[in-house]
Design a protein around this motif. Structure first.
Motif, mmCIF file in Angstrom:
data_model
loop_
_atom_site.group_PDB
_atom_site.id
_atom_site.type_symbol
_atom_site.label_atom_id
_atom_site.label_comp_id
_atom_site.label_asym_id
_atom_site.label_seq_id
_atom_site.Cartn_x
_atom_site.Cartn_y
_atom_site.Cartn_z
ATOM 1 N N ILE A 1 82.116 70.356 63.674
ATOM 2 C CA ILE A 1 82.760 69.751 62.511
ATOM 3 C C ILE A 1 81.905 68.661 61.870
ATOM 4 N N TYR A 2 80.997 68.062 62.639
ATOM 5 C CA TYR A 2 80.127 66.997 62.115
ATOM 6 C C TYR A 2 78.833 67.539 61.522
ATOM 7 N N ASN A 3 78.666 68.825 61.466
ATOM 8 C CA ASN A 3 77.397 69.436 61.057
ATOM 9 C C ASN A 3 77.270 69.566 59.541
ATOM 10 N N PRO A 4 76.064 69.868 59.078
ATOM 11 C CA PRO A 4 75.861 70.155 57.654
ATOM 12 C C PRO A 4 76.696 71.365 57.239
ATOM 13 N N GLY A 5 77.135 71.357 55.996
ATOM 14 C CA GLY A 5 77.892 72.507 55.537
ATOM 15 C C GLY A 5 78.496 72.326 54.163
ATOM 16 N N VAL A 6 79.306 73.301 53.824
ATOM 17 C CA VAL A 6 80.009 73.364 52.544
ATOM 18 C C VAL A 6 81.482 73.104 52.815
ATOM 19 N N TYR A 7 82.116 72.313 51.965
ATOM 20 C CA TYR A 7 83.558 72.088 52.084
ATOM 21 C C TYR A 7 84.253 72.662 50.861
ATOM 22 N N VAL A 8 85.440 73.198 51.092
ATOM 23 C CA VAL A 8 86.263 73.758 50.026
ATOM 24 C C VAL A 8 87.675 73.207 50.182
ATOM 25 N N LEU B 1 74.330 67.745 53.581
ATOM 26 C CA LEU B 1 73.240 68.270 54.412
ATOM 27 C C LEU B 1 73.170 67.626 55.792
ATOM 28 N N THR B 2 74.098 66.700 56.098
ATOM 29 C CA THR B 2 74.154 66.174 57.461
ATOM 30 C C THR B 2 75.551 66.248 58.072
ATOM 31 N N ASN B 3 76.623 65.995 57.280
ATOM 32 C CA ASN B 3 77.980 65.977 57.830
ATOM 33 C C ASN B 3 78.979 66.332 56.726
ATOM 34 N N SER B 4 79.378 67.581 56.677
ATOM 35 C CA SER B 4 80.252 68.038 55.587
ATOM 36 C C SER B 4 81.642 67.411 55.648
ATOM 37 N N ARG B 5 82.158 67.193 56.843
ATOM 38 C CA ARG B 5 83.488 66.595 56.952
ATOM 39 C C ARG B 5 83.488 65.185 56.362
ATOM 40 N N LYS B 6 82.484 64.401 56.702
ATOM 41 C CA LYS B 6 82.379 63.030 56.188
ATOM 42 C C LYS B 6 82.370 63.037 54.661
ATOM 43 N N ARG B 7 81.560 63.903 54.080
ATOM 44 C CA ARG B 7 81.467 63.959 52.616
ATOM 45 C C ARG B 7 82.775 64.437 51.991
ATOM 46 N N ALA B 8 83.401 65.419 52.598
ATOM 47 C CA ALA B 8 84.667 65.926 52.064
ATOM 48 C C ALA B 8 85.701 64.806 51.992
ATOM 49 N N ASP C 1 69.417 74.593 60.583
ATOM 50 C CA ASP C 1 69.658 75.621 59.557
ATOM 51 C C ASP C 1 70.280 75.041 58.289
ATOM 52 N N TYR C 2 70.212 73.728 58.125
ATOM 53 C CA TYR C 2 70.859 73.056 56.996
ATOM 54 C C TYR C 2 70.370 73.561 55.640
ATOM 55 N N HIS C 3 69.174 74.133 55.592
ATOM 56 C CA HIS C 3 68.625 74.595 54.306
ATOM 57 C C HIS C 3 69.459 75.713 53.677
ATOM 58 N N TRP C 4 70.265 76.405 54.470
ATOM 59 C CA TRP C 4 71.125 77.463 53.929
ATOM 60 C C TRP C 4 72.324 76.894 53.178
ATOM 61 N N VAL C 5 72.672 75.665 53.473
ATOM 62 C CA VAL C 5 73.885 75.050 52.925
ATOM 63 C C VAL C 5 73.859 74.989 51.396
ATOM 64 N N ALA C 6 72.732 74.628 50.814
ATOM 65 C CA ALA C 6 72.658 74.496 49.353
ATOM 66 C C ALA C 6 72.950 75.825 48.660
ATOM 67 N N ALA C 7 72.372 76.896 49.156
ATOM 68 C CA ALA C 7 72.601 78.209 48.539
ATOM 69 C C ALA C 7 74.062 78.627 48.663
ATOM 70 N N VAL C 8 74.647 78.393 49.819
ATOM 71 C CA VAL C 8 76.050 78.763 50.029
ATOM 72 C C VAL C 8 76.947 77.960 49.080
ATOM 73 N N GLU C 9 76.700 76.666 48.945
ATOM 74 C CA GLU C 9 77.534 75.836 48.078
ATOM 75 C C GLU C 9 77.430 76.270 46.615
ATOM 76 N N ILE C 10 76.245 76.491 46.138
ATOM 77 C CA ILE C 10 76.061 76.905 44.745
ATOM 78 C C ILE C 10 76.798 78.216 44.477
ATOM 79 N N TYR C 11 76.652 79.170 45.385
ATOM 80 C CA TYR C 11 77.304 80.467 45.212
ATOM 81 C C TYR C 11 78.831 80.334 45.285
ATOM 82 N N MET C 12 79.318 79.584 46.269
ATOM 83 C CA MET C 12 80.768 79.455 46.446
ATOM 84 C C MET C 12 81.406 78.756 45.242
ATOM 85 N N GLU C 13 80.745 77.740 44.706
ATOM 86 C CA GLU C 13 81.313 77.070 43.535
ATOM 87 C C GLU C 13 81.369 78.021 42.337
#
Length: 125
Positions: free
Chosen positions: A37-44, A58-65, A101-113
């Motif tokens: 849950i503390y990892n890089p990622g996309v939040y929706v 790119l470091t903690n998706s839950r914190k940013r959400a 693998d955080y570099h995948w996060v940007a592509a996933v976020e752009i596509y999901m949005e």
């Protein structure tokens, strides 16, 4: 969440093993101890069929959400502070299992949005 998962899998199924999909009620997100849950990622953020906000960190998706609630991210249609204490509001995290693998996060976020067309869009667009 099924819509979110389906869109992710359709485009990024080949990466599915690198990600974990976590869903929490907004009010439970801050205290969640789920794996990665503390990892890089996309939040929706979503409520029923409404997609409210898509973003990434790119470091903690839950914190940013959760920062969106504190900062009251908003537009003409919605203020995110009004989502608290709503049992129907959920946050889905598409987090990488391995932080490297955080570099995948940007592509996933752009596509999901693009595909989910949230009520509150990113200011980058």
């Amino acid at each position: 969440m099924e819509k979110i998962t389906d869109i992710f899998t359709k485009e990024f199924g080949f990466l599915q093993s690198k990600f974990i999909i976590i869903e929490e009620n907004l009010n439970d997100l801050a205290d969640s101890k789920k794996d990665c849950i503390y990892n890089p990622g996309v939040y929706v953020y979503h409520k029923g069929d409404d997609i409210i906000k898509v973003g990434r960190h790119l470091t903690n998706s839950r914190k940013r959400a959760l920062e969106h609630i504190k900062a009251n991210t908003k537009n003409e249609q919605l203020e995110m502070k009004n989502l608290t204490n709503n049992p129907d509001c959920k946050v889905t995290l598409l987090n990488v299992r391995d932080r490297d693998d955080y570099h995948w996060v940007a592509a996933v976020e752009i596509y999901m949005e693009k595909e989910l067309n949230p009520i509150i869009r990113s200011k980058r667009h």
